[in-house]
Structures are given as C-alpha cells and as structure tokens.
Design an enzyme around this catalytic site. Sequence first.
Site, mmCIF file in Angstrom:
data_model
loop_
_atom_site.group_PDB
_atom_site.id
_atom_site.type_symbol
_atom_site.label_atom_id
_atom_site.label_comp_id
_atom_site.label_asym_id
_atom_site.label_seq_id
_atom_site.Cartn_x
_atom_site.Cartn_y
_atom_site.Cartn_z
ATOM 1 N N CYS A 53 -10.293 2.799 -5.252
ATOM 2 C CA CYS A 53 -10.447 3.112 -3.999
ATOM 3 C C CYS A 53 -10.196 4.643 -3.639
ATOM 4 O O CYS A 53 -9.649 5.349 -4.497
ATOM 5 C CB CYS A 53 -8.943 2.653 -2.949
ATOM 6 S SG CYS A 53 -9.087 3.229 -1.541
ATOM 7 N N ASP A 60 -12.881 1.935 4.104
ATOM 8 C CA ASP A 60 -11.904 2.023 5.221
ATOM 9 C C ASP A 60 -12.213 1.319 6.543
ATOM 10 O O ASP A 60 -11.370 0.858 7.293
ATOM 11 C CB ASP A 60 -11.249 3.205 5.571
ATOM 12 C CG ASP A 60 -10.175 3.784 4.426
ATOM 13 O OD1 ASP A 60 -9.753 2.949 3.501
ATOM 14 O OD2 ASP A 60 -9.857 4.907 4.439
ATOM 15 N N ASP A 81 -5.841 4.786 -5.686
ATOM 16 C CA ASP A 81 -6.579 5.556 -4.483
ATOM 17 C C ASP A 81 -6.799 7.068 -4.976
ATOM 18 O O ASP A 81 -6.250 7.314 -5.811
ATOM 19 C CB ASP A 81 -5.734 5.459 -3.347
ATOM 20 C CG ASP A 81 -6.724 5.506 -2.099
ATOM 21 O OD1 ASP A 81 -7.484 5.975 -1.934
ATOM 22 O OD2 ASP A 81 -5.885 5.067 -1.144
ATOM 23 N N ASP A 115 1.021 -1.257 -0.032
ATOM 24 C CA ASP A 115 0.002 0.052 0.099
ATOM 25 C C ASP A 115 0.856 1.213 -0.046
ATOM 26 O O ASP A 115 1.844 1.278 -0.382
ATOM 27 C CB ASP A 115 -0.918 0.052 1.046
ATOM 28 C CG ASP A 115 -2.415 0.687 0.888
ATOM 29 O OD1 ASP A 115 -2.320 1.641 0.871
ATOM 30 O OD2 ASP A 115 -3.355 0.118 0.666
#
Length: 749
Positions: free
Chosen positions: A520, A542, A472, A360
């Site tokens: 995301c 989340d 993201d 991530d």
Amino acid sequence: MSIAWNPETQEWHLGNGLTSWVLGVLPNGWIGIHHAGAPLAAGPSYAHLGPHDFRGFDNRVGEPVALALPVPGLGDFRVPALVVEAADGSQVVEPRYVAHRILAGKPALPGLLPATYAEDEREADTLEIDLADGPTGLVATLSLSIFRDWPVVARSMRLKNFGAARVVVRTAMSATLDLPDDDWRLVTFSGAWARERMPVDRPVVPGRQGVGSLRGGSGNEHNPSLVLRRPATTEAAGECWGAVLAWSGNFLAEAEVGHFGTTRLRLGLHPEQFAWPLEPGASFTTPEALLAWSGGGLSALSASLHEVLGRRMARGPWRDRPRPVLLNNWEGTYFDFDHDRLVAMAAEARATGAELFVLDDGWFGRRDSDDRSLGDWVVDRRKLPQGIDGLARAVRAQGLLFGLWIEPEMVSPDSDLFRAHPDWAIGVPGRRRTESRQQLVLDFANPAVVDHVAGAIGDVIASAPIDYVKWDWNRFITEPYSPTLPPDRQGEFFYRYTIGMYELYERLTTRFPDVLFESCASGGARFDAGILAWAPQAWTSDDTDAVERLRIQWGSSFAYPLSSMGAHVSAVPNHQTGRVAPLDFRAAVAMFGAFGYELDPTAMREADRAAVRRQVAFYTERRDLFQYGRFTRLRSPFEGDGNEAAWMVSSADASRAVVAHYRVLQHPWPHRDRLAVRGLDPAARYAVTCWTSFEAPMPTFERGGDELMAVGLGIEPPDPMPEGREAGADGHRLVRGDFTFRLFDLRRA
Ligand code: GLA
C-alpha cells in the site's frame, strides 16, 4: 526449446507459437531486431525484414534500423538504451556481438531484483547475448527469456566492466523495442492519489511521449506499465503490446516516433538523477521488463500479463491460495479505537463471514493522529492494554485471521526514533527536509537503517499470531541523499533505496513465510510488477467509491491480475467522494478483486449486516473465479458518457463465468441492449442466473455459449415495464434507479 540459433544467417528465433522475436547479428556486429510480435514459423530466415544492404552508419546517418541495444553517438539519433561515460569523459561506446548462450529455464537476476521465474526448465528458455565495447572493456549482456505458455518475453541487461578504468553508467534501460511503423496508440496509466491508473490513450506522434516517476517510488501519478495498440484494436481483437517494469522505484516508460516513422519503446530506470559508476570488475544489472504481445485484442494481452505476474512474479504460499475476505478498521475508526472496540468489530465481521481482521494505522507509539510516532513500533498500551498479542489472540479466538498495518520506511519528526537517529531520515546535510504528511522517509540506502527496521518490525510480527501485514508508504522522497554513499556515488541513491526496501521485504517474508503481505502507498502508489514478488496483493486505491472504482479497477486490470487488487466495500457517504451508492452495488464492484470491507460493522443496521453476510457468501462461493479466473473487459467506463461498465471472469475450461454489468445513472426509456460475452464454449449450453441484488437471484434460464457470445445477455428488455414485473424469457426483474448492477452467474449445463 523455443529458441533457435541459425549460425548461417546469424539469427536467433525466440518463438512459442504465440509470439516470435527474431534477432540477428548485423554485419557491423550490432544486434538487430528483424521481427517482434506475431508468431512466425521457425526455420526460415527473416533477415529481409531487417535493414536492407546494411553497411553500418558510416554514410547512412539515421537509417531506421531496429536495434536490440541502441546507443548514442553512432548515427542512431533516437533515444538510447545504454549511455556510458568512459574515463575520458566521452559517451560513445559501441557494444558489438561476441558470444551468446541459449539456456533452458530462466536464471535469477542477481541481488534482490524482482523477476519472473520458471518453476522448471521447460517453462522458459533464455537467450543471453554478450556485446563488448573494445576501448572501455564494457560488456553488455542482453537477456531475453521467452515463456513456453505465454506470448511474453522478459528482458534485462547486465553490464560488466572488464576494462582497466572506471566507467559511469548514465542510462541503462531494461528493454527497448523498435517497431517498424508508427501506426500505434500509446496507452499509459496515470492519475493521482485516489484516482490511480486511469488509461490515457493517444496516437503516437513524432518525438517522445511517455511517463515516468522521479518520486522514489513507482507512484500514483503514472504506472510503470504501458500498452501500444493498433488504432483499430479493441478489447476483443487486434494487435497490441503490453510492457511492464518489475521495479518499484523511479522509472521511465515511453515511446519515440522517429523521422522514418518507426516507433521505439523504452522501459527502465529513469536516467534522470541516476548514475552508476562501474569500477574495473564491477557489474550492474537492470530491473526486468516484460513485453507481452497479443494479436487478439487487449483483454487477451491482459490475460497473459495476469498469468505471468500472478503466477510467475508473485511468490510464496499465498500466490495460489484463496485470499481471505478481510475487514479493515481504517475508515471505520481512523485513530480512534481501543481493544474492546476492535474485538467487537472483529466479532461482527466474523458474523458476516469475513475471514481476516486487519488493524490499520494508530496502534503504536502515541499515534493519535498522523503527525507522530512513525518509527516507534511499540504498541500503545493506552489503546491496547493487552498488546498486539492480546488483540490478535482475541481476534483469532473468534475464528478470524489477524492482520496489522505498518509503515516501516517512515519516521515522524516527533518520534523516539528520529530523536535518537536524526541522520537516518533522508535529507541533504545543511538543508531543510521537506515534510509530507508530517513525516520523513528513512534512508533505506543505509544498511544500518534496514537492519534496525527489520529488527523492530520483525519483533512486532514475531510477538503475536499475525497472518497478514499491510505495508504502507505514505509519502514520496525529497532531498535524495545518503551520507553512507560517497559524493561520486550519490547517483545510486534512488536505486539503492528501492533495493533496501526490497531487502526488508525479503528478510520479513523469509522470516515469516506464511504471512500474506499487501502493498500500500497512500492507496495505490506502489502497485507495480516488482512489488508482487513479495506482496502478491496491493491496495488498489484509497478511493473506495464504487463508481470511481469501476474506472480504477478497469485501468489497473490492463497489467495486474484480480488476485493482486485489494478492493473493499466502505461506508456511505463515501469518505472520498461523498457519494451514497447502495451497499450491494458497492459489493458487486469490489468483488472483482481481493475482496473485503473497510468500515465499522458494529455501526451498521441489522439489514445491512444481513446484506454483507449474503455478499460474502456469494463471493466466497465463487472466489476462485473472482481471484484467479480469466478477466475480460467488456464495456469501458471510459467510453461514451461513462455511465456503464461491464467485465467478466471465466474459468480456464469455460465451464463457469460471472459477468457483471453496472449502470451508474438510470435514464428513462432505455434502448434494447444485449451484452455479448467472451471466453465461453460455443458448443455448450449454460445455465444463467442473474442477480440484481444479493438477496435472491432471478429464475435461472438456459442459453447456448454461441448465442451468449454472438448476441449476448439481455441488459435491457425491449420495452420498459412497470416496476417489479417479470420481463420475458430472460426472467429479468426490471431494474430501475441509479447505481444498478447485474451479475450473471454462468454454469455449463
Ligand atoms: C494510507 C493508506 C490507508 C490507511 C492510511 C493510514 O492512506 O492508503 O489505507 O492505511 O494510510 O494512515
């Protein structure tokens, strides 16, 4: 062909035996909707369901006519589908029927607009109706595609300026739908960060009600989807409509009840902060809206949406492929990791059966916290001396796929990219830029920015064996403006931003067709139908707390298929709520989705690692059901005291199913309780195996499909019994304590 035109009655009937839409040319050249919803026989005229003795609005202002393209200023005072400003500043246009075409299949939308498609011409038929406004020369083409196999109609609108002067499009809805009464409840899916898509269910009332986004993205506050249901409609029975917009930017989704008690649905680009000048010869196409009808309750409505979004909006090789069980390091390490730590985590993940390791945030620039380096997509060699390539190879050497996090649309003020190109961050010259999470948004309305990012991110993906990308988007847009657009075209900004983002998706998915992309946005803030065209799955929220997830996944499931819902088990105490729920309970919730883990497996106790191994084995053995089975909601966590939830997945041939029942808190002396299931073969016998932990199942027993559907599975035996005692014919070990679940595995005997 599921579209018929009757020149005598001037009616089109779009019907596939599952739904019917009957449209007609009204005497004044407008297009009326005589009927939409339940399937009706093809052949007869349904004009009598439309307006009686229609003479236009000359003397009949406010008549409750159902219109396919309502416009303002001509007597229909409800919300319009199209508002166009002519060169003289007037906003009165009157598009009248001129021509139509009936096409086999479904033409693609122009540019990068995400849309459903037909894999061959028999899967869908399309009606295109041209409506022209004389004075401006504007032609609006309404497009309606009906799918052969689902009660779903896809709608969009193309506008073309055939006139000699520029016009400005102020409102262009993807779809409106006029329903003849107001006996409906409107369900929207609203929330916030970490509690996305909570169903909000209320009766429609006179006036407008609905949701939208002006955030530059679909957002976590409201979702571009809604449901209209009859007050008596349940999950299992009754009439309802579902509408989703295939668009990841600003949107409006609303219902308006007019003064004759009619209901108008409206779905499309948010008209606020939007204006699209159309020069002579230019055209503009709206995003696509999908309208699904069900006469058999809400779960059936969702099943149609799941099919059409999962199978004909999602694209690419991952559309139908088993999605890998992943381990993501975010909650396990946050920014604090290095090569060795990640490789150790991957090894442990592999040992539990996980298939994909995802690195991530934190691998690039000098990203030790969230206040820097976005935009500098160069690996941080302090943490990863062997680079992404070295890490990816080390991970893959263990037999795992490798995935990487990116946030391509963002820039940190503390970044080399920002220092080199401050003008690439969105902002209005001469005004301060609002920061959020210490970051700014790049101007994706500027093609040079998209080019740069496509190169930078493309280089990263090309530099290593990368199988998966988590894309993201962690803040919304403020000070919307692009210096690349002239002053009179700034109303295009939000639309162009979203198209720029799609362009990057298109370039990356074209260049790396085998990479699985997961959308995301601070969790679930970009979870919409449009994004599925490139990213077949999205990080649902989340919030990984299992109790919260019951509600988040329940709400998300109204429109979106389980294959699209990223669902992970995380450590306890939960990082969002502080709750400590048992590991097996967390897994039993996350399994209804694209399953994975978000923790540090090296920090787990051996007993927990063994539990994870069992969970992964349980999931992968039934993966096709969990990801692609028919999902049915059984008991809502939003009803009663919210202490329970139940849902199930079943195979199309009804030979297999997994039914889940969850209880959050245990109350003493529970009532006898049976859970009726759905979607089985009433004539078949089923072997039923109940799991209350993943350690070992209860003894298998057999039941008829008829009994399971009419009477149900035993949740509570009639009497409380001492701990550990086998309870009766269903073989249920008594389950006591908080956070309990039962997963029933059903197989046709
Ligand atoms: C967002 C995402 C998280 C994680 C962080 C990283 O919050 O939703 O899953 O990727 O960003 O900064």
